[in-house]
Design a protein around this motif. Sequence first.
Motif, PDB file in Angstrom:
ATOM      1  N   GLU A 105       3.720  -0.158  -9.328  1.00  0.00           N
ATOM      2  CA  GLU A 105       2.659   0.547  -8.796  1.00  0.00           C
ATOM      3  C   GLU A 105       1.267   0.234  -8.941  1.00  0.00           C
ATOM      4  OE1 GLU A 105       2.068   5.333  -7.355  1.00  0.00           O
ATOM      5  OE2 GLU A 105       2.463   4.762  -9.355  1.00  0.00           O
ATOM      6  N   TYR A 125       0.930  -0.874   0.082  1.00  0.00           N
ATOM      7  CA  TYR A 125       0.006  -0.046  -0.093  1.00  0.00           C
ATOM      8  C   TYR A 125       0.938   1.105  -0.042  1.00  0.00           C
ATOM      9  CZ  TYR A 125      -3.508  -3.510   1.658  1.00  0.00           C
ATOM     10  OH  TYR A 125      -4.006  -4.735   1.645  1.00  0.00           O
ATOM     11  N   LEU A 126       0.317   2.334   0.202  1.00  0.00           N
ATOM     12  CA  LEU A 126       1.072   3.807   0.166  1.00  0.00           C
ATOM     13  C   LEU A 126       1.335   4.006   1.940  1.00  0.00           C
ATOM     14  CD1 LEU A 126       2.208   6.191  -0.977  1.00  0.00           C
ATOM     15  CD2 LEU A 126      -0.001   7.357  -0.761  1.00  0.00           C
ATOM     16  N   GLU A 147      -1.930   2.193 -15.870  1.00  0.00           N
ATOM     17  CA  GLU A 147      -1.029   2.445 -14.797  1.00  0.00           C
ATOM     18  C   GLU A 147      -1.856   2.236 -13.660  1.00  0.00           C
ATOM     19  OE1 GLU A 147      -0.079   6.588 -13.892  1.00  0.00           O
ATOM     20  OE2 GLU A 147      -1.657   7.185 -15.021  1.00  0.00           O
ATOM     21  N   GLY A 148      -0.720   2.086 -12.658  1.00  0.00           N
ATOM     22  CA  GLY A 148      -1.478   1.735 -11.276  1.00  0.00           C
ATOM     23  C   GLY A 148      -2.258   0.350 -11.194  1.00  0.00           C
ATOM     24  N   LYS A 157      -0.441  12.213  -2.073  1.00  0.00           N
ATOM     25  CA  LYS A 157      -1.130  11.131  -2.799  1.00  0.00           C
ATOM     26  C   LYS A 157      -1.682  11.279  -4.300  1.00  0.00           C
ATOM     27  CE  LYS A 157      -2.981   9.655   1.490  1.00  0.00           C
ATOM     28  NZ  LYS A 157      -4.305   9.801   2.723  1.00  0.00           N
ATOM     29  N   HIS A 158      -1.604  12.682  -4.875  1.00  0.00           N
ATOM     30  CA  HIS A 158      -1.916  12.655  -6.190  1.00  0.00           C
ATOM     31  C   HIS A 158      -0.694  12.429  -7.146  1.00  0.00           C
ATOM     32  CE1 HIS A 158      -4.668  15.930  -4.255  1.00  0.00           C
ATOM     33  NE2 HIS A 158      -5.190  15.700  -5.382  1.00  0.00           N
ATOM     34  N   TYR A 159       0.461  12.190  -6.267  1.00  0.00           N
ATOM     35  CA  TYR A 159       1.616  11.600  -7.491  1.00  0.00           C
ATOM     36  C   TYR A 159       1.796  10.226  -7.096  1.00  0.00           C
ATOM     37  CZ  TYR A 159       2.897  16.656  -8.054  1.00  0.00           C
ATOM     38  OH  TYR A 159       2.574  18.078  -8.479  1.00  0.00           O
ATOM     39  N   MET A 160       1.275   9.671  -6.050  1.00  0.00           N
ATOM     40  CA  MET A 160       1.590   8.057  -5.969  1.00  0.00           C
ATOM     41  C   MET A 160       0.532   7.340  -5.159  1.00  0.00           C
ATOM     42  SD  MET A 160       4.343   9.461  -2.836  1.00  0.00           S
ATOM     43  CE  MET A 160       4.815  10.584  -3.767  1.00  0.00           C
ATOM     44  N   GLN A 161       0.406   6.125  -5.713  1.00  0.00           N
ATOM     45  CA  GLN A 161      -0.574   5.200  -4.841  1.00  0.00           C
ATOM     46  C   GLN A 161       0.164   3.991  -4.091  1.00  0.00           C
ATOM     47  OE1 GLN A 161      -3.029   3.784  -8.365  1.00  0.00           O
ATOM     48  NE2 GLN A 161      -2.916   5.671  -9.307  1.00  0.00           N
ATOM     49  N   ARG A 162       1.050   3.500  -4.526  1.00  0.00           N
ATOM     50  CA  ARG A 162       1.724   2.450  -3.676  1.00  0.00           C
ATOM     51  C   ARG A 162       3.242   2.843  -3.557  1.00  0.00           C
ATOM     52  NH1 ARG A 162       1.099  -2.830  -6.751  1.00  0.00           N
ATOM     53  NH2 ARG A 162       1.409  -3.793  -4.763  1.00  0.00           N
TER      54      ARG A 162
END
Length: 292
Positions: A292, A31-32, A241-242, A54-59
């Motif tokens: 990610e 997780y992040l 992505e993600g 959190k706008h730049y990364m998810q995990r």
Amino acid sequence: MIKSMTGFGHAEAVTKERKITVELKSVNHRYLDLSIKMPRKLNVFEGQIRNLMKHYMQRGKVDVFITYEDYTAGNVSVKYNREIAAEYLKYLKQMEEEFSLENDVKVSGLSRYPEVLSMEEQSINEEETWHSLEGPLHEACGKFVKTREREGENLKNDLLVKLDGLENMVIKVQQRSPEVVQAYREKLEAKVHELLEDAQIDESRIAAEVILFSDKICNDEETVRLLSHIRGMKKILMEKEGVGRKLDFMAQEMNREANTILSKSSDLEVSDIAIDLKTEIEKIREQIQNIE
């Protein structure tokens, strides 16, 4: 675009009043997980910092380091604690009387007693400080994402090559399966000829045995599903992505199909291919852990 969970970003903003440095680095995580280390005076911004990131990364497990240097002369002041000084003097007077000692305390000496004089940091202007902090945060996060994207592109290309190899192996299994059945039929007929010599062979009985054997080793469903997973994974790698969790689930399903092919196999060549399939799928799954 596919992103790796490994990344690094650095930025700093320098003005006449202050210098702010932001550094990010990350490793794999389910997780992040944001770990933020910064001066205590900036703790008021922790919620805003987390929301921004959190706008730049998810995990990923992301370590964030923020330093703050204030160049203004009025950023600290000296605080005089009269009550503590009075307590010291009271007890020193008591010691003088009890032990018949000379009380030689001077102001300069008393000022060095703990907590009589202390340095007190002035409160910050929150709006102004956040405005100064927001810029390097965005810049560091942007650089962080770019390193993840570069690494993600390398991961994607490596996975596509591995998936092409898997697809070729599955096609070999499909091509080999009819040959295995035919070889079994020929072996069965030869054995019956040997046992019965010149007696007439019951072709229907041989055909029934061959059908039973064919049903037992049939891996059509597994190979079709495996090819579907491989091609689906390629499509996801090219378009989305993600998707690390989804790719990991698909890799688990691929491994299950390879296990079934291996368990059904009575042919050495098919067994060898199935073992190679399992090995390559495990390599793919390890790579997917970085996405990610």
